[in-house]
Scaffold this motif. Sequence first.
Motif, PDB file in Angstrom:
ATOM      1  N   SER A  60       0.782  -1.976  -0.327  1.00  0.00           N
ATOM      2  CA  SER A  60       0.050  -0.070   0.646  1.00  0.00           C
ATOM      3  C   SER A  60       0.939   1.414  -0.320  1.00  0.00           C
ATOM      4  CB  SER A  60      -1.033  -0.301   0.853  1.00  0.00           C
ATOM      5  OG  SER A  60      -1.912  -0.890   0.709  1.00  0.00           O
ATOM      6  N   ILE A  61       0.590   1.705  -0.919  1.00  0.00           N
ATOM      7  CA  ILE A  61       0.933   3.217  -0.568  1.00  0.00           C
ATOM      8  C   ILE A  61       1.049   3.847   0.144  1.00  0.00           C
ATOM      9  CG2 ILE A  61       1.143   5.763  -1.867  1.00  0.00           C
ATOM     10  CD1 ILE A  61       0.743   3.968  -3.971  1.00  0.00           C
ATOM     11  N   ASN A  62       2.270   4.352   0.705  1.00  0.00           N
ATOM     12  CA  ASN A  62       1.970   5.932   2.254  1.00  0.00           C
ATOM     13  C   ASN A  62       3.151   7.113   2.353  1.00  0.00           C
ATOM     14  OD1 ASN A  62       3.623   4.501   4.363  1.00  0.00           O
ATOM     15  ND2 ASN A  62       2.003   2.956   4.737  1.00  0.00           N
ATOM     16  N   ASP A  63       2.504   8.305   2.826  1.00  0.00           N
ATOM     17  CA  ASP A  63       3.497   8.643   3.077  1.00  0.00           C
ATOM     18  C   ASP A  63       4.740   8.328   4.289  1.00  0.00           C
ATOM     19  OD1 ASP A  63       1.959  10.636   1.824  1.00  0.00           O
ATOM     20  OD2 ASP A  63       1.552  11.625   3.799  1.00  0.00           O
ATOM     21  N   ASP A  64       5.076   7.314   4.565  1.00  0.00           N
ATOM     22  CA  ASP A  64       6.449   6.803   5.395  1.00  0.00           C
ATOM     23  C   ASP A  64       7.057   5.927   4.789  1.00  0.00           C
ATOM     24  OD1 ASP A  64       7.877   6.481   8.055  1.00  0.00           O
ATOM     25  OD2 ASP A  64       6.572   4.361   8.033  1.00  0.00           O
ATOM     26  N   ARG A  65       6.488   4.970   3.368  1.00  0.00           N
ATOM     27  CA  ARG A  65       6.951   4.326   2.898  1.00  0.00           C
ATOM     28  C   ARG A  65       7.687   5.292   1.473  1.00  0.00           C
ATOM     29  NH1 ARG A  65       2.522  -0.286   3.094  1.00  0.00           N
ATOM     30  NH2 ARG A  65       3.337  -1.172   4.703  1.00  0.00           N
ATOM     31  N   ARG A  66       7.105   6.510   1.212  1.00  0.00           N
ATOM     32  CA  ARG A  66       7.708   6.933   0.485  1.00  0.00           C
ATOM     33  C   ARG A  66       9.041   7.577   0.390  1.00  0.00           C
ATOM     34  NH1 ARG A  66       4.569   8.355  -3.524  1.00  0.00           N
ATOM     35  NH2 ARG A  66       2.247   8.311  -3.771  1.00  0.00           N
TER      36      ARG A  66
END
Length: 300
Positions: free
Chosen positions: A136-142
């Motif tokens: 899933s795309i999320n800001d932390d992983r970005r």
Amino acid sequence: MTPASGSRVARLAPFAALLVAASVLTACAPQDARTGESASPAAGTGSAQAAGGCAKGALATRKGGTLTIGTDKPAYAPWFADDKPENGNGFESAVAYAVADRLGYPKDRVSWVVSPFNKAFAPGAKDFDFDINQVSINDDRRKSVDFSSGYYDVRQAVVALKSSRLASAGSLADLKGAKLGAQVGTTSLASITDRIRPTTQPAVFDDNDLAKAALKNGQIDALVVDLPTAFYITGAEVTDAKVVGQLEGGGTEQFGLVLDKGSALTGCVSQAVDALRSDGTLARLEKQWLSDAVSAPVLK
């Protein structure tokens, strides 16, 4: 000009020439360490490769002429079939090959590597051009990796044994006192802690096989996974279990393809995903491979 000043100019001339040469070299595009080709100045920003755009079959891939795709092992259904990502069967395998084809890489120019789920979006260099593994795309992983545009809208669901008291749960409140479980590092686990907020600490598993075993053995009351996986588990793996319901408000979560941070391919891969969404390919593949996951009660 005095003779002295003329002498100084003569002595400084070679150094001036060196400075000019250095400035010319500095202005050249940096070299991609993997391919020796000029790297895109906008790499990682979602734009296409600066040199030649997204030239089909000629991108700055890790191996020239080959697109390398990563995913976990085992590769679970319905995302893959028979634990063989390379066979083209299952939603994510089919999406991966559709993206590859858009980029100019037919099936015989695609190779697969094993990349554990948590490692795919951890900091550090990758051994794939992109990874597909229900991330899933999320800001932390970005902060650690690039993502493509979303290729699937995610909904989280709760699975419980038919004999469990949770089988008849109709709301999030009914789950508050339950012992819930999910795979480590997943948004399924985050959904337990952030949305359900049970009074009992959730159980965390290295993979879904361990989580399913815990459900069968009564070590947890219910398992939280994405909705298609929930339907597959109850239909083919833990047949004495049922999908209790899906969590409210799951439409904003999306799976994205994972790329190395600052990858020169990010923009090209996103363009491919966007094109597949626009022409109906993603919807067709979802219907083909995930058609059972069409409805479930909403737990509010």
